[in-house]
Design an enzyme around this catalytic site. Structure first.
Site, PDB file in Angstrom:
ATOM      1  N   PRO A  18      44.210 -43.988  -7.527  1.00 57.01           N
ATOM      2  CA  PRO A  18      44.911 -44.852  -6.572  1.00 57.01           C
ATOM      3  C   PRO A  18      44.362 -46.268  -6.703  1.00 57.01           C
ATOM      4  CG  PRO A  18      43.293 -43.452  -5.452  1.00 57.01           C
ATOM      5  CD  PRO A  18      43.206 -43.133  -6.905  1.00 57.01           C
ATOM      6  N   MET A  19      45.223 -47.219  -7.059  1.00 57.22           N
ATOM      7  CA  MET A  19      44.750 -48.600  -7.218  1.00 57.22           C
ATOM      8  C   MET A  19      45.612 -49.533  -6.374  1.00 57.22           C
ATOM      9  SD  MET A  19      43.943 -48.746 -11.303  1.00 57.22           S
ATOM     10  CE  MET A  19      45.377 -47.779 -11.793  1.00 57.22           C
ATOM     11  N   CYS A 102      36.160 -47.321  -1.747  1.00 52.08           N
ATOM     12  CA  CYS A 102      36.587 -48.705  -1.988  1.00 52.08           C
ATOM     13  C   CYS A 102      35.456 -49.671  -1.639  1.00 52.08           C
ATOM     14  CB  CYS A 102      37.823 -49.045  -1.157  1.00 52.08           C
ATOM     15  SG  CYS A 102      38.294 -50.766  -1.384  1.00 52.08           S
ATOM     16  N   LYS A 141      37.692 -39.105  -2.359  1.00 45.03           N
ATOM     17  CA  LYS A 141      37.223 -39.904  -3.496  1.00 45.03           C
ATOM     18  C   LYS A 141      36.109 -40.806  -2.982  1.00 45.03           C
ATOM     19  CE  LYS A 141      38.558 -42.850  -7.305  1.00 45.03           C
ATOM     20  NZ  LYS A 141      38.410 -44.297  -7.271  1.00 45.03           N
ATOM     21  N   HIS A 171      33.466 -41.640  -8.344  1.00 48.05           N
ATOM     22  CA  HIS A 171      33.382 -42.820  -9.214  1.00 48.05           C
ATOM     23  C   HIS A 171      31.898 -43.029  -9.494  1.00 48.05           C
ATOM     24  CE1 HIS A 171      34.724 -46.928 -10.611  1.00 48.05           C
ATOM     25  NE2 HIS A 171      33.417 -47.042 -10.561  1.00 48.05           N
ATOM     26  N   ASN A 204      35.269 -40.256 -12.538  1.00 45.78           N
ATOM     27  CA  ASN A 204      36.028 -41.505 -12.632  1.00 45.78           C
ATOM     28  C   ASN A 204      35.068 -42.639 -12.990  1.00 45.78           C
ATOM     29  OD1 ASN A 204      37.154 -43.850 -10.217  1.00 45.78           O
ATOM     30  ND2 ASN A 204      38.208 -43.471 -12.130  1.00 45.78           N
ATOM     31  N   GLY A 205      35.545 -43.536 -13.854  1.00 43.04           N
ATOM     32  CA  GLY A 205      34.741 -44.707 -14.200  1.00 43.04           C
ATOM     33  C   GLY A 205      34.594 -44.891 -15.696  1.00 43.04           C
ATOM     34  N   ASP A 206      35.212 -45.954 -16.219  1.00 36.46           N
ATOM     35  CA  ASP A 206      35.003 -46.393 -17.611  1.00 36.46           C
ATOM     36  C   ASP A 206      35.656 -45.540 -18.693  1.00 36.46           C
ATOM     37  OD1 ASP A 206      33.552 -48.465 -16.624  1.00 36.46           O
ATOM     38  OD2 ASP A 206      31.594 -47.609 -17.058  1.00 36.46           O
ATOM     39  N   GLY A 228      41.784 -45.073 -14.144  1.00 36.25           N
ATOM     40  CA  GLY A 228      42.292 -46.171 -13.336  1.00 36.25           C
ATOM     41  C   GLY A 228      42.680 -47.361 -14.189  1.00 36.25           C
TER      42      GLY A 228
END
EC number: 1.3.1.-
Length: 327
Positions: A18-19, A102, A141, A171, A204-206, A228
């Site tokens: 979700p962005m 976030c 998340k 993340h 999640n991440g990179d 993402g």
């Protein structure tokens, strides 16, 4: 195969993150078309939903072809979170996801998003309030912790699972890192390897390439990957990863024609969903990503971000194809 409530996902699902201002229905439709297994709405303020804020309500738009899809909410007040989960339920998503990750200041200041990482008791209370008020599966998340000195993801995962959270996406950064620096997936692997944890754990991440996706899948033993920023302007990444997993080979890079078709569809669907004017204006930020790395593109990009009529934009797209296909 990972299971969230009644949702049965593929063996190693690829999720679209979700962005904010990105993961709207037109963008999600493109990612679904190119292999995303599960997607989420942009995050929605629980207070905004209750106040009936138009922007928040618009974010509840979901379509059958997107399923399975989760709607993500955030907030720092138990009552507001419970009420917003009830509102979310009316549009019949497959799950409700809570954002405790976030890092943006205006969210954290309200004691929401990653702000809750400082107070795990509050995180548990907010999550409980949501779980109690909906029949849908609830997922979360979050991040590793507030900063390097307060990584608390192990405690967070156990306590969330104990109250009924059905999947956790982590993340691999702290709030202090925002989106900078190196993501450290070893913490995610530790959570996944905890014998007490039985819910699916997504990382999640990179992740920005098929080989990195495979390396992290094998190295960290997670149940799936959430992608993402690497999907912005490059929805092909999902199918590229799947193809690489299956064959060890790369799919050919998208051609100029492929890029134009994707950008054009994105524009058409944006205009359909947001209205012509807003659809055109809000697409402008995406063009750089669709045509990243294309030589001598400046003049074409300038047209795409300044033209304000649909037909003129379609002509500009056709011109791009004819110029580059003949090179």
């Amino acid at each position: 195969m990972p299971k969230i409530g009644n949702i049965i996902l593929p063996e190693f699902p690829l999720l679209l993150a979700p962005m904010e201002d990105v993961s709207d229905p037109p963008f999600r439709r493109l990612c679904k078309l190119h292999g995303a297994d599960m997607m989420y709405s942009e995050f929605i303020s629980s207070e905004g939903l209750i106040r009936d804020a138009i922007k928040s309500r618009m974010k509840l738009d979901i379509f059958d072809y997107e399923k399975p899809i989760g709607i993500q909410i955030f907030g720092g007040d138990e009552e507001a979170m419970a009420m917003s989960a009830k509102i979310v339920e009316t549009v019949q998503p497959d799950l409700v996801d809570i954002n405790f990750g976030c890092p943006v200041k205006k969210v954290v200041c309200k004691g929401a998003g990653a702000g809750v990482l400082k107070d795990v008791d509050l995180m548990v209370r907010l999550t409980k309030a949501v779980i109690k008020s909906t029949h849908l599966p609830v997922t979360v998340k979050t991040r590793l912790g507030w900063d390097e000195n307060s990584i608390n993801i192990d405690e967070v995962a156990e306590r969330l699972q104990d109250i009924g959270v059905q999947a956790l996406t982590i993340h691999a950064r702290t709030r202090a890192q925002m989106y900078k620096g190196h993501s450290d997936w070893s913490h995610i692997a530790r959570v996944k390897n905890n014998p007490r944890i039985s819910m699916p754990i997504f990382g999640n991440g990179d992740i920005d390439s098929p080989e990195k996706a495979l390396e992290y899948k094998n190295k960290y033993g997670i149940d799936g990957i959430m992608i993402g920023r690497a999907a912005i302007g490059y929805p092909w990444i999902f199918n590229e990863i799947k193809h690489y997993f299956a064959t060890g080979e790369y799919l050919p890079q998208p051609s100029i024609k492929d890029r134009v078709i994707a950008a054009k569809n994105h524009l058409i669907w944006s205009m359909e969903w947001k209205g012509e004017r807003l659809g055109i204006v809000e697409m402008r930020r995406h063009y750089t990503n669709y045509f990243k790395g294309i030589p001598n593109f400046k003049e074409h990009r300038l047209k795409l971000v300044t033209l304000d009529e649909a037909n003129a934009l379609f002509d500009a797209f056709d011109e791009i194809v004819s110029v580059y296909e003949n090179k």
